[in-house]
Design a protein around this motif. Structure first.
Motif, PDB file in Angstrom:
ATOM      1  N   UNK A 252      -0.215  10.864  -5.802  1.00 41.69           N
ATOM      2  CA  UNK A 252       0.518  11.374  -4.647  1.00 41.69           C
ATOM      3  C   UNK A 252       0.059  10.750  -3.344  1.00 41.69           C
ATOM      4  N   UNK A 253      -1.242  10.640  -3.174  1.00 44.46           N
ATOM      5  CA  UNK A 253      -1.786  10.028  -1.952  1.00 44.46           C
ATOM      6  C   UNK A 253      -1.394   8.565  -1.850  1.00 44.46           C
ATOM      7  N   UNK A 254      -1.501   7.858  -2.965  1.00 46.72           N
ATOM      8  CA  UNK A 254      -1.187   6.431  -2.969  1.00 46.72           C
ATOM      9  C   UNK A 254       0.297   6.194  -2.672  1.00 46.72           C
ATOM     10  N   UNK A 255       1.158   6.987  -3.272  1.00 48.64           N
ATOM     11  CA  UNK A 255       2.596   6.844  -2.992  1.00 48.64           C
ATOM     12  C   UNK A 255       2.902   7.131  -1.528  1.00 48.64           C
ATOM     13  N   UNK A 256       2.224   8.100  -0.952  1.00 50.65           N
ATOM     14  CA  UNK A 256       2.481   8.477   0.438  1.00 50.65           C
ATOM     15  C   UNK A 256       2.189   7.340   1.407  1.00 50.65           C
ATOM     16  N   UNK A 257       1.151   6.555   1.131  1.00 46.87           N
ATOM     17  CA  UNK A 257       0.801   5.480   2.067  1.00 46.87           C
ATOM     18  C   UNK A 257       1.402   4.140   1.671  1.00 46.87           C
ATOM     19  N   UNK A 258       2.012   4.070   0.502  1.00 43.59           N
ATOM     20  CA  UNK A 258       2.585   2.797   0.063  1.00 43.59           C
ATOM     21  C   UNK A 258       1.637   1.949  -0.761  1.00 43.59           C
ATOM     22  N   UNK A 259       0.613   2.566  -1.343  1.00 43.39           N
ATOM     23  CA  UNK A 259      -0.300   1.850  -2.252  1.00 43.39           C
ATOM     24  C   UNK A 259       0.266   1.997  -3.666  1.00 43.39           C
ATOM     25  N   UNK A 260       1.376   1.313  -3.888  1.00 45.32           N
ATOM     26  CA  UNK A 260       2.152   1.542  -5.094  1.00 45.32           C
ATOM     27  C   UNK A 260       1.465   1.085  -6.374  1.00 45.32           C
ATOM     28  N   UNK A 261       0.658   0.044  -6.321  1.00 40.38           N
ATOM     29  CA  UNK A 261      -0.067  -0.379  -7.526  1.00 40.38           C
ATOM     30  C   UNK A 261      -1.073   0.691  -7.941  1.00 40.38           C
TER      31      UNK A 261
END
Length: 122
Positions: free
Chosen positions: A76-85
């Protein structure tokens, strides 16, 4: 006081940037999520960087239920900032929490994202 330019637009050519899932952080996505507020972008990126410090070690030593919980939070955190990998790898851990190789695969992606954050928030 005028709002600072968002990170996606802070560099020459940034105004023409398209979303890029190949970079550790998709700055166009981040800008969209923060409505172009540079201070908020920096705060969220620093929070993500702190959150991910040591998370792979915690995941390695966690039981499967805790791995699912930690991986879901990271996703969830990664998706929120655009850290998609990072988000994709965290989702893989969430789906197969017993697979320690998937957990280890997270480390380089998280390191890339944290290095990228350090570089753009100087």
């Amino acid at each position: 006081m005028a709002q600072q330019a968002s990170m996606a637009f802070a560099s020459p050519g940034g105004e023409r940037s398209k979303p890029a899932r190949k970079r550790p952080i998709d700055l166009v996505h981040l800008t969209r999520e923060t409505f172009g507020n540079r201070a908020l972008e920096t705060e969220i990126l620093n929070l993500f960087s702190r959150q991910t410090c040591g998370i792979v070690d915690r995941l390695i030593h966690a039981n499967p239920d805790d791995r699912v919980r930690l991986a879901r939070s990271l996703k969830g955190s990664a998706n929120a900032i655009g850290a998609f990998r990072v988000a994709e790898l965290a989702e893989a851990v969430e789906q197969a929490p017993a697979d320690s190789k998937l957990v280890r695969d997270l480390r380089p992606a998280i390191d890339d994202a944290r290095d990228y954050i350090a570089a753009i928030t100087r």
